[in-house]
Design an enzyme around this catalytic site. Structure first.
Site, PDB file in Angstrom:
ATOM      1  N   GLU A 186       0.835  -1.195   0.000  1.00  0.00           N
ATOM      2  CA  GLU A 186       0.000   0.000   0.000  1.00  0.00           C
ATOM      3  C   GLU A 186       0.875   1.252   0.000  1.00  0.00           C
ATOM      4  OE1 GLU A 186      -2.402  -0.848   3.492  1.00  0.00           O
ATOM      5  OE2 GLU A 186      -1.110   0.411   4.751  1.00  0.00           O
ATOM      6  N   CYS A 187       0.501   2.203  -0.815  1.00  0.00           N
ATOM      7  CA  CYS A 187       1.123   3.513  -0.940  1.00  0.00           C
ATOM      8  C   CYS A 187       2.617   3.397  -1.261  1.00  0.00           C
ATOM      9  CB  CYS A 187       0.873   4.348   0.317  1.00  0.00           C
ATOM     10  SG  CYS A 187       1.026   6.127   0.017  1.00  0.00           S
ATOM     11  N   ALA A 188       3.500   3.559  -0.297  1.00  0.00           N
ATOM     12  CA  ALA A 188       4.931   3.428  -0.574  1.00  0.00           C
ATOM     13  C   ALA A 188       5.253   2.070  -1.183  1.00  0.00           C
ATOM     14  CB  ALA A 188       5.731   3.632   0.708  1.00  0.00           C
ATOM     15  N   LEU A 207       3.303   0.310  -3.078  1.00  0.00           N
ATOM     16  CA  LEU A 207       2.885   0.387  -4.475  1.00  0.00           C
ATOM     17  C   LEU A 207       3.993   0.987  -5.328  1.00  0.00           C
ATOM     18  CD1 LEU A 207       0.794   0.610  -6.858  1.00  0.00           C
ATOM     19  CD2 LEU A 207       0.089   2.780  -5.819  1.00  0.00           C
ATOM     20  N   SER A 232      -1.962  -0.878  -3.929  1.00  0.00           N
ATOM     21  CA  SER A 232      -2.774   0.324  -4.145  1.00  0.00           C
ATOM     22  C   SER A 232      -2.269   1.439  -3.243  1.00  0.00           C
ATOM     23  CB  SER A 232      -4.250   0.045  -3.845  1.00  0.00           C
ATOM     24  OG  SER A 232      -4.504   0.119  -2.462  1.00  0.00           O
TER      25      SER A 232
END
Length: 443
Positions: A332-334, A336, A422
């Site tokens: 998630e986030c980083a 991704l 994501s």
């Protein structure tokens, strides 16, 4: 139930983190076992809390986990403690946009039946400060503001004017911090620099905050407020599952300076589901832990460490091989960004057919999402509440099969084979099946 209090303020920037962290450190120095909490989805403040308290900093966010889990998560995180200190988020009554007070500091204080200590920036204020405090006391039904801490007070004369005003209309003054007493902590594009990136300096900052609070705040009075909290009881939340996955599969969780955003429960839940959870630092480790069957990569600052991440080709290759072999990967986030082909032109793991870049635009807010397809993390249609917080962009923003969808027509992330990636940050305690499904996917 443990003695408890909430540290709140009229708005961001008044000094909540200074007072909360200082209280945690000062009470710990007195020999009390203290449990730290933070309202909302923040990852950075809990790191400073943990350093001050000597036990994990935990988040209490009704949006991410549901208000019915706030009491149980608090009971779980405060087990064995003498005192729990809960730092609020933004202003006392600021909740999720469009939802009134839901998710606010006031909301959590009510759910915990906890008294509130209001930290107020007194810069350029005199008698009017009493009106501010009185307004906050009058606005919230069922909320007990038990005392105030005056921050950034200019002089002895200024302090006396403020104290005289508060004596007329406000609750007791429990502490006074002068303007020159500020303990600086460096910031950048997403807030304070995390503890893991400045360990020695962070320890010194926490020690300074402890000394500041010990000399400026009436700790015995604060402790009396916490011990006077209304009766409250909750069955402690537990990460345990009915039937742990057999075989103790190894689940690696990315950590270190580049990937420091994560909730304590995100480690506890896979372990309770039967996994052996091991940390891997992508800035230092050139291979995955022995026997790794799955990988979890949370948030952080890969954009700050893009050069070092790119230079660690052996680990990038190992992650790509894990994905090719069908090993579950939840990012998630980083995480991704790390799985993309490149980040700001530097090579990353190359698992996702996408490019990531830094941008000047801040993307921020809660999202109510539904899973776009069956994945190693969730069945198609699974509904979650998450949080998005970044200054980067991925092109394309979603794959043929998106990880999540939310209104109005937004598709985010990628489900590709055994990979789920994501921008959406999730608190796994709010969706208990996620961790078990990930560990079970190792088979």
């Amino acid at each position: 139930m443990v003695a408890r209090l909430v540290i709140a303020a009229p708005a961001s920037g008044h000094g909540k983190t200074t007072v909360a962290t200082g209280l945690l450190a000062a009470f710990a120095a007195r020999g009390l076992t203290v449990a730290p909490f933070k309202v909302g989805p923040d990852y950075i403040d809990p790191g400073y809390h943990a350093l001050a308290a000597g036990r994990p900093g935990r988040n209490l966010d009704p949006v991410l986990v549901g208000e019915e889990r706030i009491g149980p998560l608090f009971a779980h995180g405060s087990a064995g403690a003498d005192l729990a200190v809960v730092e609020g988020v933004m202003g006392l009554f600021d909740g999720r946009t469009g939802w009134g007070e839901f998710g606010s500091t006031a909301h959590v204080a009510r759910l915990l039946a906890a008294p509130v200590v209001l930290v107020v920036d007194a810069t350029a204020q005199a008698r009017s400060i009493a009106a501010v405090i009185h307004g906050f006391r009058s606005f919230g039904d069922g909320l007990h503001i038990a005392g105030v801490v005056l921050n950034r007070v200019g002089s002895d004369r200024h302090e006396q004017i403020l104290r005289d005003a508060c004596a007329e209309f406000a609750p007791p003054v429990l502490g006074v911090l002068r303007r020159h007493d500020a303990v600086a902590a460096p910031s950048r594009h997403l807030g304070l620099v995390p503890v893991v990136e400045r360990a020695a300096e962070a320890n010194a900052s926490v020690d300074a905050l402890s000394a500041l609070v010990a000399g400026s705040v009436l700790r015995d009075a604060v402790l009396a407020v916490a011990r006077g909290a209304m009766p409250f009881a909750a069955e402690p939340w537990s990460p345990e599952t009915a039937a742990p996955v057999p075989g103790r599969p190894v689940v690696a969780v990315a950590g270190g300076a580049a990937f420091s955003f994560g909730y304590a429960e995100t480690v506890e839940q896979p372990a309770a589901a039967g996994a052996e959870v091991v940390t891997v630092d992508p800035l230092r480790d050139e291979r995955l832990p022995d026997g790794t069957r799955a990988l979890v990569v949370g948030g952080g600052f890969p954009e700050v460490y893009a050069e070092q991440l790119a230079a660690n080709a052996p680990l990038r290759d190992a992650v790509a091989r894990l994905a090719a072999a069908g090993g579950p990967i939840a990012a998630e986030c980083a995480g991704l960004l790390w799985l993309c082909r490149s980040l700001d032109g530097r090579p990353m793991c190359g698992i996702l057919d996408a490019e990531a870049v830094m941008t000047p635009r801040l993307t921020l807010g809660y999202r109510d999402a539904a899973a776009g397809a069956d994945s190693v993390l969730a069945p198609a249609g699974t509904r979650v509440s998450g949080h998005e917080f970044h200054r980067t962009a991925v092109t394309p923003p979603a794959g043929t099969t998106p990880a999540w969808a939310w209104q109005p027509g937004t598709r985010d992330g990628f489900v590709s084979g055994s990979v789920h990636a994501s921008y959406l940050h999730l608190h796994w305690a709010g969706a208990p099946g996620l961790a078990y499904r990930l560990v079970a996917s190792c088979a």
